[in-house]
Scaffold this motif. Structure first.
Motif, PDB file in Angstrom:
ATOM      1  N   MET A   1     -11.452  -6.800  31.137  1.00 29.54           N
ATOM      2  CA  MET A   1     -10.881  -5.672  31.828  1.00 29.54           C
ATOM      3  C   MET A   1     -10.556  -6.005  33.283  1.00 29.54           C
ATOM      4  O   MET A   1      -9.550  -5.550  33.794  1.00 29.54           O
ATOM      5  N   LEU A   2     -11.440  -6.764  33.911  1.00 32.04           N
ATOM      6  CA  LEU A   2     -11.186  -7.132  35.306  1.00 32.04           C
ATOM      7  C   LEU A   2      -9.889  -7.910  35.440  1.00 32.04           C
ATOM      8  O   LEU A   2      -9.088  -7.652  36.342  1.00 32.04           O
ATOM      9  N   ARG A   3      -9.691  -8.868  34.540  1.00 32.82           N
ATOM     10  CA  ARG A   3      -8.468  -9.670  34.590  1.00 32.82           C
ATOM     11  C   ARG A   3      -7.237  -8.792  34.409  1.00 32.82           C
ATOM     12  O   ARG A   3      -6.268  -8.904  35.160  1.00 32.82           O
ATOM     13  N   ILE A   4      -7.280  -7.893  33.477  1.00 35.11           N
ATOM     14  CA  ILE A   4      -6.155  -6.994  33.226  1.00 35.11           C
ATOM     15  C   ILE A   4      -5.885  -6.116  34.442  1.00 35.11           C
ATOM     16  O   ILE A   4      -4.737  -5.868  34.815  1.00 35.11           O
ATOM     17  N   ALA A   5      -6.956  -5.666  35.101  1.00 34.40           N
ATOM     18  CA  ALA A   5      -6.815  -4.801  36.276  1.00 34.40           C
ATOM     19  C   ALA A   5      -6.459  -5.586  37.533  1.00 34.40           C
ATOM     20  O   ALA A   5      -6.144  -5.004  38.569  1.00 34.40           O
ATOM     21  N   GLY A   6      -6.541  -6.927  37.457  1.00 29.53           N
ATOM     22  CA  GLY A   6      -6.231  -7.746  38.631  1.00 29.53           C
ATOM     23  C   GLY A   6      -7.338  -7.768  39.665  1.00 29.53           C
ATOM     24  O   GLY A   6      -7.103  -8.013  40.845  1.00 29.53           O
TER      25      GLY A   6
END
Length: 69
Positions: A1-6
């Protein structure tokens, strides 16, 4: 999720070290930093304040000014 949220992955606890160091860089008294971080002893707070080159240089410059004007 962190990666997707940047959003980069970081430990939340690292924020306490950042806060202590930034407060010191702003010239906040160590006892006040201790209280903000919620430590009962200064020895705990000392582990959260990391002297940067800027802090060290500023301290040396201020000491030189006090000694020699």
């Amino acid at each position: 999720m962190l990666r997707i949220a940047g959003v980069r992955d970081a430990r939340v606890h690292g924020g306490r070290h950042t806060a202590g160091t930034l407060l010191a860089a702003l010239g906040i008294d160590p006892r006040t930093i201790r209280q903000i971080l919620g430590h009962s002893q200064m020895s705990q707070t000392a582990r959260y304040i990391h002297a940067s080159n800027e802090l060290t240089r500023g301290a040396v410059d201020r000491m030189g000014e006090a000694l020699w004007g």
